[in-house]
Scaffold this active site. Sequence first.
Site, PDB file in Angstrom:
ATOM      1  N   ARG A 250       1.051  -1.156   0.031  1.00 50.97           N
ATOM      2  CA  ARG A 250      -0.127   0.108  -0.183  1.00 50.97           C
ATOM      3  C   ARG A 250       0.970   1.324   0.073  1.00 50.97           C
ATOM      4  O   ARG A 250       0.593   2.333  -0.669  1.00 50.97           O
ATOM      5  CB  ARG A 250      -1.019   0.057   1.343  1.00 50.97           C
ATOM      6  N   HIS A 321      -9.537   5.389  -5.126  1.00 52.57           N
ATOM      7  CA  HIS A 321      -9.045   4.536  -4.396  1.00 52.57           C
ATOM      8  C   HIS A 321      -9.988   3.396  -4.623  1.00 52.57           C
ATOM      9  O   HIS A 321     -10.764   3.235  -5.389  1.00 52.57           O
ATOM     10  CB  HIS A 321      -9.165   4.974  -2.794  1.00 52.57           C
TER      11      HIS A 321
HETATM   12 ZN   LIG Z   1      -6.301   3.608  -0.832  1.00 48.66          ZN
END
Ligand SMILES: [Zn+2]
Length: 451
Positions: A250, A321
């Site tokens: 991430r 996202h």
């Molecule tokens: Zn994200």
Amino acid sequence: MPPSPMACYAFILVLLQIFTPISARLIRPVTNNTLVSDGDRPVQLWRVGASLQHPSLQHLLLQGLIEKWADDATSSLVMVREEDVPEVQAALQEEQVEYNVAVEDLLSLVAAETEHKMRGRRKREIERMDWNSYHALEDIEGYLGWLNASTNGVVQVLSAATTQEGRPVYVVRVNDRGATGPKKRIWIEGGIHAREWISPAATTFILHQVATNPDWQRTILPHTEWYFVPVANPDGYAHTFTGGRARLWRKNRRVNDNALPDRCNGVDLNRNWDLKWGVGASQNPCSELYMGEVPFSEAETTGLKYFMERVGPLDLFITFHSYGQSVLYPWGWTKDPPKNAKMLHRVGRRFLEAVQHVSKGQVDYTLGGSGAMLGFASGATDDWAYGALGAKHAYTIELRDTGHYGFLLPEAQIGSTVRETAAGVQCMVTYMINNGVCARRRRNARNRNNV
Ligand SMILES: [Zn+2]
């Protein structure tokens, strides 16, 4: 390209397992294979009988011992690395929180996905970008180079920063200089979280519409000036293409401490911006929510901040996202609504309507303040764009899906996802400029006809 039978089978297996209710299933003993590197060791997916807001789960999350997959009021799905199983197990047992293993080895699914992707890839001419498969960073950069060279100066590719691993963070400006008059400034950010592959796909698809679609060029471009960041975290994104655990990465790739495990590297670039920095973020480098040593400690966030400040106040800011299918507006750090929440809600509603229309009612998004809907988080780009830069509208849009495939959204869903997303953005923008498909005067005329 359709997923391979192996990938389909694996995903069906996940679905069956995820929806198995919590029971007395025991966690199988972990096998220790010293021949595989850390990057290839299993990552399990656990179904836990408590929300991530539960103090002990929150603690595990901020320590980096678990990572979020899905969360609701009473249960959650979390990723647990094989070597962390005993510690997480002990913590949950102590709190008498129920759990079971939904998937023994998430990486076996990643392997199926990667194998399929590599088989399906072909050496393509750079201008032949497609939205049927996920593309490596160099393919995306090749496509940007082609746009830069072939659109008569309408598209300019600029660099906002150089990452720790030496990669540029590109900002793509789209502006028809022949069109004078007031223009809305729009900033679209993709790929700040490395593993959310659908985000750069959606960002490049919208860029493609603005730069090449005659309808967009006629109705939208004369009244707008666009800035796209297709991959805000290029080091992280490139890392996710290296196989194994890296697919689920991430953060960026800052080296925090070479003596620590790899998970302790990297900064969450979406917790590193300077507005209420530190709320809902972690000070522990090993957490996926690590906020960095100081605000704007990272080249990516600093470079983008300076670039955005040079552009000036924005009319619309969107960061893409995955996953969750939600349109979120500030604030992330509090549940209190911002001053113009009604207007943010009204423009956000246009995205939901367009997606519903294009998907023929198959795809629903939710809409609301991000702190109220997701729990607190700060240091995110949208709060900064809204609160510090003064953007009139700012949104985090969580794309498909709602957790069935999560970060591993199949390639078969890329095309429909990016098309509905572009329709959503088109509706927001044409509503704001009052020209084109969702212009207010058209809506009013339609409403009058309906009366
Ligand atoms: Zn994200």
